[in-house]
Write an enzyme that holds these catalytic residues in place. Sequence first.
Site, PDB file in Angstrom:
ATOM      1  N   HIS A 156      -5.142  -3.164  -3.060  1.00 24.91           N
ATOM      2  CA  HIS A 156      -4.728  -2.234  -4.118  1.00 24.91           C
ATOM      3  C   HIS A 156      -4.559  -2.901  -5.475  1.00 24.91           C
ATOM      4  O   HIS A 156      -4.133  -2.253  -6.430  1.00 24.91           O
ATOM      5  CB  HIS A 156      -3.426  -1.530  -3.716  1.00 24.91           C
ATOM      6  CG  HIS A 156      -3.579  -0.716  -2.477  1.00 24.91           C
ATOM      7  ND1 HIS A 156      -4.057   0.573  -2.491  1.00 24.91           N
ATOM      8  CD2 HIS A 156      -3.366  -1.036  -1.183  1.00 24.91           C
ATOM      9  CE1 HIS A 156      -4.113   1.029  -1.246  1.00 24.91           C
ATOM     10  NE2 HIS A 156      -3.699   0.073  -0.438  1.00 24.91           N
TER      11      HIS A 156
ATOM     12  N   SER B 299       0.798  -1.225   0.000  1.00 20.07           N
ATOM     13  CA  SER B 299       0.000   0.000   0.000  1.00 20.07           C
ATOM     14  C   SER B 299       0.831   1.276   0.000  1.00 20.07           C
ATOM     15  O   SER B 299       0.381   2.293  -0.523  1.00 20.07           O
ATOM     16  CB  SER B 299      -0.958  -0.004   1.185  1.00 20.07           C
ATOM     17  OG  SER B 299      -0.256  -0.203   2.395  1.00 20.07           O
TER      18      SER B 299
ATOM     19  N   LYS C 284     -11.395   1.033  -2.652  1.00 19.77           N
ATOM     20  CA  LYS C 284     -10.273   1.599  -3.400  1.00 19.77           C
ATOM     21  C   LYS C 284     -10.645   1.654  -4.885  1.00 19.77           C
ATOM     22  O   LYS C 284     -11.458   2.468  -5.266  1.00 19.77           O
ATOM     23  CB  LYS C 284      -9.011   0.841  -3.046  1.00 19.77           C
ATOM     24  CG  LYS C 284      -8.573   1.303  -1.644  1.00 19.77           C
ATOM     25  CD  LYS C 284      -7.663   0.436  -0.884  1.00 19.77           C
ATOM     26  CE  LYS C 284      -7.437   1.065   0.498  1.00 19.77           C
ATOM     27  NZ  LYS C 284      -6.951   0.127   1.486  1.00 19.77           N
TER      28      LYS C 284
HETATM   29  C1  LIG Z   1      -6.894   0.000   2.852  1.00 21.23           C
HETATM   30  C2  LIG Z   1      -6.333  -1.323   3.212  1.00 21.23           C
HETATM   31  C3  LIG Z   1      -6.977  -2.143   4.122  1.00 21.23           C
HETATM   32  C4  LIG Z   1      -8.158  -1.686   4.927  1.00 21.23           C
HETATM   33  O1  LIG Z   1      -9.301  -1.640   4.184  1.00 21.23           O
HETATM   34  P1  LIG Z   1     -10.503  -0.678   4.645  1.00 21.23           P
HETATM   35  O2  LIG Z   1     -11.662  -1.155   3.882  1.00 21.23           O
HETATM   36  O3  LIG Z   1     -10.066   0.705   4.303  1.00 21.23           O
HETATM   37  O4  LIG Z   1     -10.652  -0.877   6.132  1.00 21.23           O
HETATM   38  C5  LIG Z   1      -6.479  -3.411   4.291  1.00 21.23           C
HETATM   39  N1  LIG Z   1      -5.380  -3.837   3.648  1.00 21.23           N
HETATM   40  C6  LIG Z   1      -4.709  -3.040   2.800  1.00 21.23           C
HETATM   41  C7  LIG Z   1      -3.493  -3.565   2.112  1.00 21.23           C
HETATM   42  C8  LIG Z   1      -5.163  -1.754   2.565  1.00 21.23           C
HETATM   43  O5  LIG Z   1      -4.481  -0.952   1.752  1.00 21.23           O
END
Ligand SMILES: *Cc1c(COP(=O)(O)O)cnc(C)c1O
Length: 402
Positions: free
Chosen positions: A206, A178, A238
């Site tokens: 991602h 991330s 995302k």
């Molecule tokens: C954003 C993210 C999460 C968390 O997801 P949310 O739905 O925002 O709680 C988990 N793992 C990774 C790798 C992320 O980038």
Amino acid sequence: MRNDLLTRLAERTAAREHDQLTRRLRTIDRVEGPWVWVGNKRLLSFCSNDYLGLSQHPDVVAQLRRANSAGSGSAHLICGHRAEHAALEQVLAEWTGRERALLFSSGYMANLGTLQALLRDGDLCVQDKLNHACLLDGASLSGATLARYVHADVASASRQLATAGDVPALLATDGVFSMDGDIAPLSELATLCEAQNATLMVDDAHGLGVLGKDGAGSVEAAGLGQQQVPVLMATLGKALGCYGAFVAGSASLIDGLLQTARPYIYTTATPPALAAATLTAVQVARRESWRRERLGSLIARFRAGAAQLGLSLLPSMTAIQPLLLGEAATALEAARVLEAEGFMVTAIRPPTVPRGKARLRITLSAAHADEHVDRLLEALARFASRPPHPSPLPRQSQGRGG
Ligand SMILES: *Cc1c(COP(=O)(O)O)cnc(C)c1O
């Protein structure tokens, strides 16, 4: 004499401030494509994870407008599981090539719930050093022994697995990291897990929507099925532009999570209209493959431009294109200078990234125009060639960004 908890918390906050690590909330008043308004200032945003520009897609937003109830009313297992959730789970399972999928209310909860359901005291959880915080938190919560391996280093992962003897083991990795944007060596990790009889879990927050021919993520791109990656988790907030998350895998995995994952059981199901909007977002993401191609061409344009300017980008081929700056103060200064020039790019500092590795986390989106990327590059070039800043930084520049 007992220490006062609020005083202790305030001391911790003050220490962060001293180290230029204070996080500050920015209120976004309005969003339009890649533009955001902070008060009456319009900024070109390069920090959203809305990689395909789906959060404002008219078909997706129309699903929210069509709703006749806002909330789901309860947890899934009481009476919150609606036809919209069921339909979305079916599509997610089909898309990712898994038997079943289970919706969680957020990615954070999906990882906590999955790790806590799978692991127990005495088990081993092997994780990449740069995994997302919620994978690490999930391992702590589970009671398993957490062993972290050198980033993307399969030999290091192998050593961590080997030291544990015969205890049940799970290896968890981000699909796309991330804060760095690079892709995990998934095929090699799958081979390792097979040889060591460990369970592989991939968090593709991602990668989903962005990677793979059909957009099904890093696991599709690596050609890995349910056999090789039995636990696949991804988020819906995302590239899909909505909110929530899911875990996909065998029917027995999904049923086990449904029975035992506490963050699944004891929380309210997401609004049904959100599930309907997400299903539309999945359909758009699959159908409009030009969004992935567009993103790919912006990534190539940005990297070529940055290389010409001699900027030190990390080796990422995804929408996450971090510019490593080192000290937290430098990253803050860069974010401040860019904001003055009309850009919103968040400085990422410890503890989100290791000390000395503060950076600008630049993210690209299919919603950007070529010219937006060019303008960002020009601004970055101006920042890179500025005269050295007298340190320490003026107080008012502290606490910007993430
Ligand atoms: C954003 C993210 C999460 C968390 O997801 P949310 O739905 O925002 O709680 C988990 N793992 C990774 C790798 C992320 O980038």
